[in-house]
Scaffold this motif. Structure first.
Motif, PDB file in Angstrom:
ATOM      1  N   SER A 175      33.316  33.139 -43.204  1.00 36.80           N
ATOM      2  CA  SER A 175      33.769  31.964 -42.450  1.00 36.80           C
ATOM      3  C   SER A 175      32.684  30.898 -42.373  1.00 36.80           C
ATOM      4  O   SER A 175      32.956  29.699 -42.554  1.00 36.80           O
ATOM      5  N   ARG A 176      31.452  31.331 -42.098  1.00 34.08           N
ATOM      6  CA  ARG A 176      30.354  30.375 -41.968  1.00 34.08           C
ATOM      7  C   ARG A 176      30.097  29.628 -43.279  1.00 34.08           C
ATOM      8  O   ARG A 176      29.857  28.414 -43.291  1.00 34.08           O
ATOM      9  N   ALA A 177      30.139  30.350 -44.397  1.00 34.93           N
ATOM     10  CA  ALA A 177      29.902  29.713 -45.691  1.00 34.93           C
ATOM     11  C   ALA A 177      31.070  28.817 -46.102  1.00 34.93           C
ATOM     12  O   ALA A 177      30.868  27.711 -46.614  1.00 34.93           O
ATOM     13  N   LEU A 178      32.290  29.283 -45.849  1.00 33.98           N
ATOM     14  CA  LEU A 178      33.473  28.495 -46.211  1.00 33.98           C
ATOM     15  C   LEU A 178      33.508  27.181 -45.440  1.00 33.98           C
ATOM     16  O   LEU A 178      33.914  26.140 -45.981  1.00 33.98           O
ATOM     17  N   ARG A 179      33.085  27.215 -44.205  1.00 35.22           N
ATOM     18  CA  ARG A 179      33.046  25.994 -43.388  1.00 35.22           C
ATOM     19  C   ARG A 179      32.222  24.910 -44.078  1.00 35.22           C
ATOM     20  O   ARG A 179      32.625  23.747 -44.115  1.00 35.22           O
ATOM     21  N   VAL A 180      31.072  25.290 -44.637  1.00 32.15           N
ATOM     22  CA  VAL A 180      30.206  24.316 -45.312  1.00 32.15           C
ATOM     23  C   VAL A 180      30.883  23.773 -46.572  1.00 32.15           C
ATOM     24  O   VAL A 180      30.852  22.578 -46.854  1.00 32.15           O
ATOM     25  N   GLU A 181      31.543  24.653 -47.325  1.00 32.46           N
ATOM     26  CA  GLU A 181      32.239  24.224 -48.531  1.00 32.46           C
ATOM     27  C   GLU A 181      33.331  23.206 -48.230  1.00 32.46           C
ATOM     28  O   GLU A 181      33.586  22.297 -49.024  1.00 32.46           O
ATOM     29  N   LEU A 182      33.986  23.347 -47.087  1.00 35.77           N
ATOM     30  CA  LEU A 182      35.130  22.497 -46.754  1.00 35.77           C
ATOM     31  C   LEU A 182      34.751  21.289 -45.906  1.00 35.77           C
ATOM     32  O   LEU A 182      35.619  20.489 -45.544  1.00 35.77           O
ATOM     33  N   PHE A 183      33.481  21.175 -45.587  1.00 32.96           N
ATOM     34  CA  PHE A 183      33.048  20.129 -44.666  1.00 32.96           C
ATOM     35  C   PHE A 183      33.491  18.743 -45.125  1.00 32.96           C
ATOM     36  O   PHE A 183      33.994  17.940 -44.334  1.00 32.96           O
ATOM     37  N   GLY A 184      33.323  18.425 -46.397  1.00 37.09           N
ATOM     38  CA  GLY A 184      33.684  17.106 -46.898  1.00 37.09           C
ATOM     39  C   GLY A 184      35.173  16.841 -46.916  1.00 37.09           C
ATOM     40  O   GLY A 184      35.599  15.678 -46.980  1.00 37.09           O
ATOM     41  N   GLU A 185      35.973  17.892 -46.860  1.00 32.22           N
ATOM     42  CA  GLU A 185      37.425  17.735 -46.888  1.00 32.22           C
ATOM     43  C   GLU A 185      38.029  17.610 -45.491  1.00 32.22           C
ATOM     44  O   GLU A 185      39.235  17.401 -45.346  1.00 32.22           O
ATOM     45  N   GLY A 186      37.193  17.767 -44.474  1.00 30.60           N
ATOM     46  CA  GLY A 186      37.678  17.606 -43.107  1.00 30.60           C
ATOM     47  C   GLY A 186      38.507  18.767 -42.595  1.00 30.60           C
ATOM     48  O   GLY A 186      39.242  18.629 -41.620  1.00 30.60           O
ATOM     49  N   ILE A 187      38.405  19.923 -43.254  1.00 27.77           N
ATOM     50  CA  ILE A 187      39.100  21.130 -42.790  1.00 27.77           C
ATOM     51  C   ILE A 187      38.075  21.989 -42.062  1.00 27.77           C
ATOM     52  O   ILE A 187      37.032  22.333 -42.621  1.00 27.77           O
ATOM     53  N   HIS A 188      38.356  22.319 -40.802  1.00 28.00           N
ATOM     54  CA  HIS A 188      37.397  23.031 -39.969  1.00 28.00           C
ATOM     55  C   HIS A 188      37.656  24.533 -40.013  1.00 28.00           C
ATOM     56  O   HIS A 188      38.804  24.984 -39.907  1.00 28.00           O
ATOM     57  N   VAL A 189      36.599  25.300 -40.144  1.00 26.47           N
ATOM     58  CA  VAL A 189      36.685  26.763 -40.112  1.00 26.47           C
ATOM     59  C   VAL A 189      35.879  27.264 -38.921  1.00 26.47           C
ATOM     60  O   VAL A 189      34.712  26.916 -38.769  1.00 26.47           O
ATOM     61  N   THR A 190      36.520  28.067 -38.091  1.00 33.63           N
ATOM     62  CA  THR A 190      35.865  28.621 -36.910  1.00 33.63           C
ATOM     63  C   THR A 190      35.941  30.144 -36.937  1.00 33.63           C
ATOM     64  O   THR A 190      37.026  30.714 -37.073  1.00 33.63           O
ATOM     65  N   ALA A 191      34.795  30.791 -36.833  1.00 32.72           N
ATOM     66  CA  ALA A 191      34.735  32.246 -36.711  1.00 32.72           C
ATOM     67  C   ALA A 191      34.846  32.594 -35.227  1.00 32.72           C
ATOM     68  O   ALA A 191      33.972  32.240 -34.437  1.00 32.72           O
ATOM     69  N   VAL A 192      35.930  33.240 -34.854  1.00 35.13           N
ATOM     70  CA  VAL A 192      36.169  33.606 -33.451  1.00 35.13           C
ATOM     71  C   VAL A 192      35.653  35.017 -33.230  1.00 35.13           C
ATOM     72  O   VAL A 192      36.109  35.965 -33.877  1.00 35.13           O
TER      73      VAL A 192
END
Length: 273
Positions: A175-192
């Motif tokens: 989740s943490r790595a995917l969040r960085v990959e998607l940062f420019g696309e404006g899609i947020h990933v949160t590890a709960v």
């Protein structure tokens, strides 16, 4: 116009079911304020709920006002993802929320847990979450949220909960790595990453082994309503990690500075209380 939807796995019980309820409540509130809302993408047209128990999913229809699509699938089976892929291609929805809440754990020594349970934990907690995310991401756009249900158990190794904690560590780092990959696309990933949750089926299922006395008490356990409310708020704020409670917040901080061997020693003392 594309249909705006949320997809929730593990929706037949526990945290998944609570996510459905709270997203429905939010959608209902926004419908009432539709004329003045500044972000109509937050209003859901439909929720897709996925789990094995079809009757439990169907019960939700009488409890919420948002249109519900019941998708009874076993996510430990690879063919289930082909069916989801076909459905996404046919419908071409705008997925505003993907919530991977399906998962389970087992408490016990390595000799108390069957190979089948070991495989199912890894399949459901790791592979299924990744496969769902990979399938759904092409149908998400700016402002959408992915919530991966990890656990405070993912912050360190846990003897007698070893496979579960390892699987959640995998999902946390993914989740943490995917969040960085998607940062420019404006899609947020949160590890709960919640602590024990007392009013779900998780603890009962986890204790259903030949010897679950390795963990006897679950002090300061959270409640699912609070965990989900906190998680959704953190996701809307775009936070990378949600620790919905004092215990998991302290645990996250401590695990950054204290060696794993020491943390496991502390755990050995706590589980004997």
């Amino acid at each position: 116009m594309k249909k705006k939807i949320a997809i929730i796995t593990g929706a037949s019980s526990g945290l998944g079911r609570e996510f459905v309820r709270q997203l429905d409540k939010k959608t209902e509130t926004l419908h009432k304020k539709r004329a003045e809302t500044e972000n109509p993408t937050e209003i859901l047209d439909e929720m897709w709920v996925i789990a094995r128990r079809e009757e439990r999913l169907a019960e939700l229809r009488s409890q919420i006002s948002t249109t519900l699509r019941v998708i009874p699938l076993d996510l430990t089976q690879k063919e289930s993802f082909q069916k989801i892929h076909v459905l996404l291609e046919e419908e071409e929805p705008d997925v505003r929320y993907l919530i991977n809440a399906a998962g389970f754990g087992k408490i016990g020594s390595w000799k108390d847990i069957s190979i089948e349970d070991c495989d199912d934990m890894i399949d459901l907690n790791c592979r299924a979450a990744v496969d769902m995310t990979q399938l759904v991401l092409p149908f998400m756009s700016r402002g959408a949220n992915v919530l991966e249900l990890c656990s405070t158990a993912g912050f360190q190794p846990f003897p007698y909960l070893n496979i579960y904690s390892a699987s959640k560590s995998f999902l946390y780092h993914y989740s943490r790595a995917l969040r960085v990959e998607l940062f420019g696309e404006g899609i947020h990933v949160t590890a709960v990453c919640p602590y024990w949750v007392k009013d779900t089926e998780f603890i009962g299922t986890a204790q259903n082994t030949e010897d679950s006395t390795y963990i006897r008490h679950f002090p300061l356990a959270s409640r699912r309503k609070n965990v989900v409310c906190h998680a959704l708020m953190d996701a809307r704020l775009g936070l990378p990690v949600s620790t919905p409670g004092l215990v998991c917040t302290v645990h996250r901080i401590a695990a950054k500075f204290i060696p794993s061997e020491v943390m496991m020693g502390i755990w050995a003392l706590l589980r004997r209380l």
